[in-house]
Every structure is written in structure tokens, then in C-alpha cells.
Design a protein around this motif. Structure first.
Motif, PDB file in Angstrom:
ATOM      1  N   GLY A 174     -17.429  -3.369  -8.401  1.00 54.40           N
ATOM      2  CA  GLY A 174     -16.608  -1.373  -8.512  1.00 54.40           C
ATOM      3  C   GLY A 174     -16.344  -1.002  -6.879  1.00 54.40           C
ATOM      4  N   GLY A 188       5.253   0.104  -5.989  1.00 55.59           N
ATOM      5  CA  GLY A 188       5.776   1.436  -6.264  1.00 55.59           C
ATOM      6  C   GLY A 188       6.307   2.386  -6.086  1.00 55.59           C
ATOM      7  N   THR A 203       0.719   5.059  -6.500  1.00 52.45           N
ATOM      8  CA  THR A 203       1.694   3.811  -6.259  1.00 52.45           C
ATOM      9  C   THR A 203       1.620   3.378  -8.066  1.00 52.45           C
ATOM     10  OG1 THR A 203       1.972   1.753  -5.200  1.00 52.45           O
ATOM     11  CG2 THR A 203      -0.187   2.120  -5.424  1.00 52.45           C
ATOM     12  N   ILE A 204       2.944   1.946  -8.226  1.00 44.63           N
ATOM     13  CA  ILE A 204       2.703   2.107  -9.484  1.00 44.63           C
ATOM     14  C   ILE A 204       3.438   0.667  -9.786  1.00 44.63           C
ATOM     15  CG2 ILE A 204       2.353   4.012 -10.831  1.00 44.63           C
ATOM     16  CD1 ILE A 204       5.572   4.234 -11.004  1.00 44.63           C
ATOM     17  N   ALA A 205       2.954  -0.249 -10.144  1.00 46.08           N
ATOM     18  CA  ALA A 205       3.856  -1.175 -11.219  1.00 46.08           C
ATOM     19  C   ALA A 205       3.211  -1.625 -12.544  1.00 46.08           C
ATOM     20  CB  ALA A 205       3.247  -2.467  -9.772  1.00 46.08           C
ATOM     21  N   GLU A 233       0.381   0.273 -14.650  1.00 48.93           N
ATOM     22  CA  GLU A 233      -0.558   0.019 -13.714  1.00 48.93           C
ATOM     23  C   GLU A 233      -1.242   1.105 -12.547  1.00 48.93           C
ATOM     24  OE1 GLU A 233      -3.436  -3.078 -13.029  1.00 48.93           O
ATOM     25  OE2 GLU A 233      -2.583  -4.101 -14.335  1.00 48.93           O
ATOM     26  N   PHE A 268      -2.130   3.330  -8.892  1.00 52.42           N
ATOM     27  CA  PHE A 268      -3.241   3.705  -8.362  1.00 52.42           C
ATOM     28  C   PHE A 268      -3.365   5.250  -7.232  1.00 52.42           C
ATOM     29  CE2 PHE A 268      -2.721  -0.679  -8.966  1.00 52.42           C
ATOM     30  CZ  PHE A 268      -3.287  -0.990  -8.761  1.00 52.42           C
ATOM     31  N   LEU A 304     -11.093   5.359  -4.752  1.00 51.75           N
ATOM     32  CA  LEU A 304      -9.471   4.605  -5.936  1.00 51.75           C
ATOM     33  C   LEU A 304      -9.277   4.944  -6.427  1.00 51.75           C
ATOM     34  CD1 LEU A 304      -6.507   2.942  -5.024  1.00 51.75           C
ATOM     35  CD2 LEU A 304      -7.850   1.146  -5.134  1.00 51.75           C
ATOM     36  N   HIS A 328      -7.881   3.956 -10.579  1.00 46.99           N
ATOM     37  CA  HIS A 328      -7.099   2.045 -11.317  1.00 46.99           C
ATOM     38  C   HIS A 328      -6.813   3.370 -12.335  1.00 46.99           C
ATOM     39  CE1 HIS A 328      -6.450  -1.841 -12.892  1.00 46.99           C
ATOM     40  NE2 HIS A 328      -5.774  -0.854 -12.493  1.00 46.99           N
ATOM     41  N   ASP A 387      -5.275   2.258 -15.824  1.00 53.49           N
ATOM     42  CA  ASP A 387      -4.269   0.643 -16.889  1.00 53.49           C
ATOM     43  C   ASP A 387      -4.097   1.316 -18.260  1.00 53.49           C
ATOM     44  OD1 ASP A 387      -3.183  -1.469 -18.700  1.00 53.49           O
ATOM     45  OD2 ASP A 387      -5.269  -2.705 -17.354  1.00 53.49           O
ATOM     46  N   LEU A 443      -4.715  -0.264 -21.728  1.00 52.66           N
ATOM     47  CA  LEU A 443      -6.170  -0.370 -22.435  1.00 52.66           C
ATOM     48  C   LEU A 443      -6.175   0.817 -23.017  1.00 52.66           C
ATOM     49  CD1 LEU A 443      -7.859  -2.119 -19.424  1.00 52.66           C
ATOM     50  CD2 LEU A 443      -7.068  -3.228 -21.346  1.00 52.66           C
ATOM     51  N   GLU A 484      -7.407   2.481 -19.804  1.00 54.45           N
ATOM     52  CA  GLU A 484      -8.055   3.439 -19.332  1.00 54.45           C
ATOM     53  C   GLU A 484      -7.831   3.550 -17.683  1.00 54.45           C
ATOM     54  OE1 GLU A 484     -11.713   0.187 -18.917  1.00 54.45           O
ATOM     55  OE2 GLU A 484     -10.275  -0.800 -16.728  1.00 54.45           O
ATOM     56  N   GLU A 492     -10.458   3.589 -13.853  1.00 55.92           N
ATOM     57  CA  GLU A 492     -11.553   2.715 -13.143  1.00 55.92           C
ATOM     58  C   GLU A 492     -11.504   3.634 -12.278  1.00 55.92           C
ATOM     59  OE1 GLU A 492     -12.311  -1.647 -12.513  1.00 55.92           O
ATOM     60  OE2 GLU A 492     -10.746  -1.084 -12.248  1.00 55.92           O
ATOM     61  N   LEU A 493     -12.570   4.158 -12.203  1.00 48.07           N
ATOM     62  CA  LEU A 493     -13.231   4.579 -10.484  1.00 48.07           C
ATOM     63  C   LEU A 493     -13.900   2.910  -9.211  1.00 48.07           C
ATOM     64  CD1 LEU A 493     -14.861   7.774 -11.307  1.00 48.07           C
ATOM     65  CD2 LEU A 493     -12.047   7.479 -10.756  1.00 48.07           C
ATOM     66  N   LEU A 494     -13.206   3.199  -8.404  1.00 50.25           N
ATOM     67  CA  LEU A 494     -13.030   1.765  -7.682  1.00 50.25           C
ATOM     68  C   LEU A 494     -13.497   2.511  -6.453  1.00 50.25           C
ATOM     69  CD1 LEU A 494     -10.325  -0.353  -8.678  1.00 50.25           C
ATOM     70  CD2 LEU A 494     -13.127  -0.440  -9.343  1.00 50.25           C
TER      71      LEU A 494
END
Lengths: 79, 322
Positions: free
Chosen positions: A55, A78, B235-237, B240, B242, B307, B309, B311, B314, B316, B318-320
Motif C-alpha cells: 500500500g 483519461g 484520472t480514469i481508464a 478504474e 484515481f 491516492l 484507487h 476499481d 471488483l 473496491e 483502495e487507499l495508497l
């Protein structure tokens, strides 16, 4: 001993049959670098923009140890 | 480089509305139950009764759009400022009453006196602008040089069949006028570049990145720190997304995308596309991070330098840590 790997977006396409829910569990007896793990999976190194270990952001040179969780991300722009 | 005008500090003593004004707005007051909980420790102390016995207590009422117009005329101030003054007296505008459970009156007043700049009015930017307007941000500045295309219809909140070929920033201005006419909008049909960013950042309290290229984001993040303005990346793709809040003093974004002559202009979105739900949810995360930038003392908003994240496949979040 093993490590757990998750892949994001297009990197998933580099590993046939990748399951995003399960991720990948890989046997690892000795410490290795993130680069070595990526190469073992067949990931294109030039497409890896971010590495997260347990993480937290890390570099491709960082050492991966047994039981670590590692995630690889490509660039994403994007909007 | 000096930063924007400081946001009003919360916790000030409520300022009662003049009795003359309360008589004027009385027909526009709508009874509502008093708030049962304190939404935030940044809220004001208990409201002292402001009205004579013939008038109900302001804390048991909300004020409708017509009343806001009367307050605006009385003080000769814009509608957003009129609503901020009502809130300082403990009187909620009806249009923001459903924010009351999570925002204090002074939080809401702070938002109404805030200016946010949004770069890009497409997939992320369209939703971000609508969310910030509905949350109560009083001034929105935005830019986009592009026009709507048919391929935007799958996801962009402001794109409609009758707007194909129209500039995205101009469309945002028109839509905001319909949704939240009190918002002071500044529409710039231009790109965010090192040359245009200083003016786009002038006097703003947060910069929201809804751009569609990595180098443009790098310019914007660097400019935000240079102007002492918090930067909200998104941002996206594919499925997912962010989102990241960089504090005004630290270009955290550069840790994700360090300056490089070989940085790609685009990323995974070129292969995976951008389906409708991803920009909508990512924009919601960006709106929450923008609130955090505008209300730094609020107890229940996400933290900077983490950050997020998303998804949706799934699913979810997620915290980064970066």
C-alpha cells in the motif's frame, strides 16, 4: 512462502487468465526486486508507472520479501 | 507568489439578520425541524433567538429562493453571499437543507464564499462542476478548448445530442445557470497551459484536474504549488479511477508522474476507453477531496496525500500512500 500481486488496467492483459478479484499468488523464497517480480510475470517494464508495496509507493528497485503485497500500475491519463 | 484570499475561519459568532429583513423574508420561510446533531465541530454555537415572538426562530426554518433574492436585494450583494449571511444567522437556504446533516452552517457559508477552478469540462469535469455547484461552492472558474463529439455521449454529463459541436466550457456555463443560478461562473474556452494557468489560478481556493493528458496535468500540478493552491487530481481508464489531493505546499502529484521528457501523453485509457460509471464515481471522489481542501477542519472528509484507487469491476476503493 509467497507474495501477492495485483495488476491494474492494461497490465492485466499481459498475464493471460489474470483474475482481478484473486490477483496472483507467486512463490517467493528469497527476497527479489520489483523488477524481477515483474519480469517473472512477463510484464512490460516500460509500461509500469507505479509500484505499490503493502500500500505504499515504491520503486522498481525496491526489495520484495515473502508475504509482501505488490501492485503494478501503468500510466493513466483519461479525463 | 501570494496565495488566494483566505477562507473565512469557522466558529465565528452568528450574526443576526436585521429585524427589518426578517419581516421582508417572512413569507419565504419554510418550517423545518431543527438539526438534531452537530454536523461538525466547526459549526457555530447555539443560535440565540433572533426574532420577536410573532416570528418563528430561524433555527426552525429554511429560506426559499424568493427569500434569498430578497436578502440579496436588501444587502445589495450576490445571491451566494446573501445565502452565506443567512447561514451565519443559522438560517439554512432550502436548496442546501439536505447538506445540513454533514455540513455546519458555517461550513456551508465557507463553501459559498469559495472559488474553485476546474480544468477540463469533459468526462470528469462535467460531473465535478455539477457536484461542486450542488454542494454550494459559490464561484466556479472552468476552461476547456474542445467541442462535444458523438463519442462523448457515452459518459460526459454535459454532453447532449443537441450540443454536439458546441464548446464544452460554454455548455458548462449554460448548464450551471439552469442548475444553480447563484454560482458566479467564469467560462474560458481555452486550454490549461503554462501561459494560461496563472490567470486561471488567480484568487482560487482549489484547482481540480479533469484534464486528459499527463503532461498537462504535470504543468497544472506545478502551477498549483507555485500559486499556493491545493491540487485535486483525477484520472480514469476502463473501470478504474484515481483521485489524489495535493496540499498547497507539496506537489505530491510529481511523485506519481515525475517530470520526464519521455512521459507519455496518454495512458491505459487509450486501450480500455472510459465507460460511463467510471468518470461519475471518480468525479465524486474529487468533489470530496475538494471539500477537504476548502474545509480543512471538517472531521469527516478524506485526507490529502492518499491516492484513492477505484476499481468498479471488483468493486473496491483502495487507499495508497504516496
Amino acid at each position: 512462502m509467497s507474495i501477492h500481486i495485483k495488476l491494474s488496467t492494461t497490465l492485466r492483459q499481459s498475464v493471460p487468465g489474470y483474475n482481478p478479484v484473486a490477483g496472483i499468488t507467486l512463490p517467493l523464497e528469497e527476497p527479489a526486486t520489483a523488477t524481477q517480480v515483474a519480469l517473472r510475470l512477463g510484464l512490460p517494464l516500460q509500461d509500469i508507472k507505479l509500484v505499490m508495496i503493502n500500500g505504499r509507493q515504491a520503486s522498481l528497485d525496491a526489495t520484495i520479501r515473502p508475504n509482501d503485497q505488490i501492485a503494478f500500475f501503468p500510466p493513466v491519463g483519461g479525463g | 507568489m501570494p496565495g488566494p484570499a483566505p477562507l473565512p475561519s469557522p466558529g465565528a459568532v452568528p450574526s443576526p439578520l436585521p429585524q427589518e429583513l426578517l419581516r421582508l423574508v417572512h413569507p419565504h420561510l419554510v418550517p423545518c425541524p431543527p438539526a438534531q446533531n452537530s454536523a461538525s465541530p466547526t459549526g457555530p454555537p447555539a443560535i440565540t433567538p433572533l426574532l420577536p415572538p410573532t416570528f418563528p426562530n430561524v433555527a426552525s426554518n429554511a429560506i426559499s429562493l424568493g427569500g434569498v433574492a430578497a436578502v440579496s436585494a436588501f444587502f445589495a450583494c450576490p445571491p451566494a453571499e446573501a445565502m452565506a449571511r443567512c447561514l451565519e444567522a443559522g438560517l439554512w437556504p432550502l436548496r442546501f437543507l439536505r447538506n445540513r446533516g454533514v455540513l455546519s452552517p458555517l461550513d456551508q457559508a465557507t463553501l459559498l464564499r469559495s472559488r474553485v477552478t476546474v480544468l477540463g469540462c469533459g468526462g470528469l469535469g462535467g460531473y465535478v462542476l455539477l457536484l461542486l455547484a450542488r454542494l454550494g461552492v459559490g464561484a466556479l472558474r472552468f476552461c476547456d478548448p474542445d467541442t462535444f463529439e458523438e463519442t462523448n455521449l457515452n459518459r460526459q454529463a454535459l454532453c447532449r445530442e443537441d450540443r454536439i459541436g458546441l464548446n464544452k466550457a460554454e455548455a458548462a456555463k449554460a448548464e450551471l445557470a439552469l442548475v444553480a443560478s447563484h454560482v458566479a461562473t467564469e467560462c474560458h474556452p481555452i486550454a490549461a497551459t503554462p501561459e494560461t494557468l496563472p490567470a486561471l489560478l488567480h484568487g482560487t481556493h482549489a484547482l481540480v484536474d479533469c484534464l486528459d493528458s499527463i503532461p498537462a496535468r504535470q504543468y497544472a500540478a506545478a502551477a498549483a504549488v507555485a500559486h499556493n493552491v491545493p491540487f485535486v487530481h483525477g484520472t480514469i481508464a476502463g473501470w478504474e479511477g484515481f483521485a489524489l489531493l495535493c496540499p498547497a505546499t507539496d506537489n505530491t502529484f510529481s511523485r506519481l508522474y515525475p517530470p520526464s521528457k519521455t512521459a507519455p501523453a496518454h495512458g491505459a485509457e487509450a486501450t480500455l476507453g472510459t465507460p460511463a460509471p467510471t468518470p461519475q464515481v471518480t468525479a465524486a471522489l474529487q468533489a470530496m477531496l475538494t471539500l477537504r481542501a476548502l474545509l480543512p477542519l471538517h472531521p469527516s472528509l478524506p485526507s490529502p496525500d492518499i491516492l484513492m484507487h477505484l476499481d468498479l469491476g471488483l468493486p473496491e476503493i483502495e487507499l495508497l500512500f504516496v
